[in-house]
Design a protein around this motif. Structure first.
Motif, PDB file in Angstrom:
ATOM      1  N   GLY A 260      -0.004   3.222   5.855  1.00 20.58           N
ATOM      2  CA  GLY A 260       0.444   4.282   6.749  1.00 20.58           C
ATOM      3  C   GLY A 260      -0.032   4.054   8.172  1.00 20.58           C
ATOM      4  O   GLY A 260      -1.085   3.456   8.408  1.00 20.58           O
ATOM      5  N   LYS A 261       0.751   4.542   9.134  1.00 21.69           N
ATOM      6  CA  LYS A 261       0.408   4.395  10.547  1.00 21.69           C
ATOM      7  C   LYS A 261      -0.729   5.342  10.914  1.00 21.69           C
ATOM      8  O   LYS A 261      -0.564   6.555  10.914  1.00 21.69           O
ATOM      9  N   GLY A 262      -1.894   4.779  11.192  1.00 25.34           N
ATOM     10  CA  GLY A 262      -3.007   5.557  11.710  1.00 25.34           C
ATOM     11  C   GLY A 262      -3.668   6.507  10.745  1.00 25.34           C
ATOM     12  O   GLY A 262      -4.511   7.304  11.152  1.00 25.34           O
ATOM     13  N   ASN A 263      -3.316   6.441   9.447  1.00 22.72           N
ATOM     14  CA  ASN A 263      -3.939   7.375   8.502  1.00 22.72           C
ATOM     15  C   ASN A 263      -4.715   6.683   7.389  1.00 22.72           C
ATOM     16  O   ASN A 263      -5.353   7.345   6.565  1.00 22.72           O
ATOM     17  N   GLY A 264      -4.653   5.348   7.339  1.00 20.03           N
ATOM     18  CA  GLY A 264      -5.435   4.606   6.357  1.00 20.03           C
ATOM     19  C   GLY A 264      -4.942   4.682   4.928  1.00 20.03           C
ATOM     20  O   GLY A 264      -5.589   4.176   4.014  1.00 20.03           O
ATOM     21  N   ARG A 265      -3.773   5.288   4.724  1.00 19.48           N
ATOM     22  CA  ARG A 265      -3.283   5.491   3.359  1.00 19.48           C
ATOM     23  C   ARG A 265      -2.477   4.300   2.868  1.00 19.48           C
ATOM     24  O   ARG A 265      -1.680   3.720   3.615  1.00 19.48           O
ATOM     25  N   LEU A 266      -2.710   3.922   1.626  1.00 17.72           N
ATOM     26  CA  LEU A 266      -1.933   2.873   0.984  1.00 17.72           C
ATOM     27  C   LEU A 266      -0.699   3.526   0.374  1.00 17.72           C
ATOM     28  O   LEU A 266      -0.796   4.342  -0.545  1.00 17.72           O
ATOM     29  N   LEU A 267       0.484   3.185   0.902  1.00 19.05           N
ATOM     30  CA  LEU A 267       1.708   3.884   0.538  1.00 19.05           C
ATOM     31  C   LEU A 267       2.331   3.371  -0.750  1.00 19.05           C
ATOM     32  O   LEU A 267       3.116   4.067  -1.388  1.00 19.05           O
ATOM     33  N   ASP A 268       1.984   2.151  -1.120  1.00 17.44           N
ATOM     34  CA  ASP A 268       2.611   1.557  -2.305  1.00 17.44           C
ATOM     35  C   ASP A 268       1.676   0.496  -2.862  1.00 17.44           C
ATOM     36  O   ASP A 268       1.002  -0.210  -2.113  1.00 17.44           O
ATOM     37  N   LYS A 269       1.623   0.406  -4.174  1.00 18.40           N
ATOM     38  CA  LYS A 269       0.834  -0.638  -4.825  1.00 18.40           C
ATOM     39  C   LYS A 269       1.791  -1.556  -5.566  1.00 18.40           C
ATOM     40  O   LYS A 269       2.537  -1.119  -6.436  1.00 18.40           O
ATOM     41  N   ARG A 270       1.727  -2.815  -5.202  1.00 13.53           N
ATOM     42  CA  ARG A 270       2.587  -3.787  -5.858  1.00 13.53           C
ATOM     43  C   ARG A 270       1.788  -5.058  -6.121  1.00 13.53           C
ATOM     44  O   ARG A 270       0.805  -5.346  -5.434  1.00 13.53           O
ATOM     45  N   THR A 271       2.216  -5.813  -7.095  1.00 11.49           N
ATOM     46  CA  THR A 271       1.551  -7.080  -7.388  1.00 11.49           C
ATOM     47  C   THR A 271       2.117  -8.185  -6.505  1.00 11.49           C
ATOM     48  O   THR A 271       3.148  -8.010  -5.834  1.00 11.49           O
ATOM     49  N   VAL A 272       1.451  -9.321  -6.539  1.00 13.65           N
ATOM     50  CA  VAL A 272       1.928 -10.488  -5.788  1.00 13.65           C
ATOM     51  C   VAL A 272       3.325 -10.863  -6.272  1.00 13.65           C
ATOM     52  O   VAL A 272       4.220 -11.179  -5.476  1.00 13.65           O
ATOM     53  N   ALA A 273       3.537 -10.802  -7.588  1.00 11.06           N
ATOM     54  CA  ALA A 273       4.859 -11.135  -8.143  1.00 11.06           C
ATOM     55  C   ALA A 273       5.914 -10.145  -7.679  1.00 11.06           C
ATOM     56  O   ALA A 273       7.022 -10.527  -7.291  1.00 11.06           O
ATOM     57  N   GLU A 274       5.580  -8.839  -7.700  1.00  7.50           N
ATOM     58  CA  GLU A 274       6.528  -7.812  -7.277  1.00  7.50           C
ATOM     59  C   GLU A 274       6.847  -7.919  -5.792  1.00  7.50           C
ATOM     60  O   GLU A 274       7.945  -7.564  -5.361  1.00  7.50           O
ATOM     61  N   GLY A 275       5.884  -8.395  -5.007  1.00  4.83           N
ATOM     62  CA  GLY A 275       6.106  -8.582  -3.575  1.00  4.83           C
ATOM     63  C   GLY A 275       6.824  -9.872  -3.238  1.00  4.83           C
ATOM     64  O   GLY A 275       7.074 -10.164  -2.062  1.00  4.83           O
TER      65      GLY A 275
END
Length: 419
Positions: A260-275
């Motif tokens: 997230g912009k300026g809020n430190g939040r991780l918006l999505d969790k994905r694996t290396v394979a999924e990315g």
């Protein structure tokens, strides 16, 4: 869908999965039959004569993702800049589609513009088509357009894929009715979304203000008179460790786009394979601070919830201090002001290099004060984030409703004659 009158017209199969059934009098067409596709480009030099001109210069990063319109018109180029990269001026009412990540964002422009190579413009050449109808139809196809992306170095929507993309084709007068109907119906939805976004913005501003005030020692009864100024490089270290992704397919992958912009939040969790990661990335440990060196003004920083790989556009950071305290300091106005100043002279792609990051000045309290700051801000930010999340859930539902409404209208499943 309350208040929506469904069409009673006889329907037929369109033969296109995303469109489904359409009215008997409608057809199916392709983008290439109605528009000239214009690829964007960026001047190859940062020559002052190329920038700060009269022509708006747009990239995919300037879209407001959720609403499919351009939200940032701050970058401009001159006629010399446009000519230097052999790009074309898109006329007013052109539809612009992002063809690089994030693929499939759509906007209709209310002024002549140029775009970078991450966008393609549709300049309409056929009088049988209403460009606003095409814009509305494409605005609910971002996932489908994104799925058409291909490439090895990076994913890209090709000219051919965009040209061959299928759209419903009602008679022109029905296109105009649908556009008017959606303008009327979406106006109330957009107003509600805008109101809730304003609330979120105020909450975010309050969050940053609280963080900035606390890390500077102006809260929690702290005494900052004995705190010391130090360079970032003396309290933290960039742990550059590039590895090939083949052995880490199931590990967490983090890139600037999921922070997230300026809020430190991780918006999505994905694996290396999924990315679909294929290039070398930095290896990081759990609780590492991850900071995007690209576009420092966006201040994308987070703490890793697990070990993994991060994009080469990011710095994995370890520290001899309390990690949560440094994370909050990096979210503060004091930190952002310095990084923005260091990168603002790079017009084409603002970045902060390792040496510049190391020279950022940090007001460092004793470890016990760092623990107090981190604990206090963890509590404050959790409460603020809960309020933000509540508003965001309502926004998401409104956006989902709007997208459903648009899809039903542009595929002829709603009676739009009362517009």
């Amino acid at each position: 869908m309350s208040g929506i009158k469904m069409s009673t017209t006889a329907m037929k199969s369109s033969g296109v999965e995303w469109i489904g059934d359409i009215p008997e009098g409608w057809g199916i067409t392709k983008v290439k039959f109605h528009a000239r596709i214009v690829a964007g480009a960026t001047p190859k030099s940062n020559e002052p004569m190329f920038w700060n001109g009269d022509i708006p210069f747009v990239s995919a990063a300037d879209y407001l993702t959720e609403d499919h319109y351009i939200s940032d018109w701050s970058k401009t180029i001159t006629t010399e800049g446009m000519n230097s990269c052999a790009t074309s001026l898109l006329p007013e009412d052109s539809v612009v589609v992002s063809n690089r990540a994030p693929i499939g964002l759509v906007a209709i422009v209310d002024r002549p513009i140029c775009t970078n190579q991450g966008c393609k413009g549709l300049v309409f050449t056929n009088s049988r088509i209403n460009n606003e109808f095409v814009y509305r139809a494409l605005s609910v196809c971002d996932d489908r357009l994104n799925a058409l992306g291909n490439g090895t170095t990076y994913q890209e929507l090709s000219r051919q894929s965009l040209a061959d993309f299928c759209l419903p084709l009602p008679p022109l007068f029905e296109q105009q009715q649908i556009v008017q109907y959606l303008d009327d119906k979406c106006a109330a939805i957009d107003a509600d979304i805008e109101k809730r976004r304003a609330i979120v913005e105020k909450l975010c501003e309050y969050r940053i203000a609280s963080i900035s005030r606390t890390v500077s020692g102006n809260a929690c009864g702290l005494d900052n008179s004995h705190w010391t100024w130090k360079r970032f490089k003396f309290i933290a270290h960039v742990d550059a460790n590039l590895v090939h992704p083949d052995r880490y397919q199931d590990w967490l992958h983090i890139c600037p786009e999921v922070i997230g912009k300026g809020n430190g939040r991780l918006l999505d969790k994905r694996t290396v394979a999924e990315g679909n990661v294929i290039s070398d990335n930095h290896l990081f440990n759990k609780d590492a601070i991850l900071y995007s060196k690209v576009r420092p003004a966006l201040n994308k920083v987070t703490i890793a919830p697990d070990r993994g790989l991060c994009s080469a556009d990011m710095y994995p950071i370890s520290t001899s201090q309390v990690a949560d305290w440094l994370f909050y300091y990096m979210l503060s106005d004091q930190f952002v002001a310095q990084t923005r100043l260091m990168s603002e002279n790079r017009i084409k792609m603002p970045k902060i290099n390792k040496q510049e990051l190391g020279d950022v000045r940090i007001l460092v309290p004793p470890l016990e004060d760092q623990v107090t700051i981190a604990s206090n801000l963890n509590y404050q930010c959790a409460a603020i984030d809960k309020c933000i999340e509540r508003q965001q859930q309502l926004i998401d539902k409104l956006e989902e409703y709007r997208a459903c409404l648009i899809h039903l209208a542009v595929t002829g499943k709603i009676d739009c004659k009362e517009a």
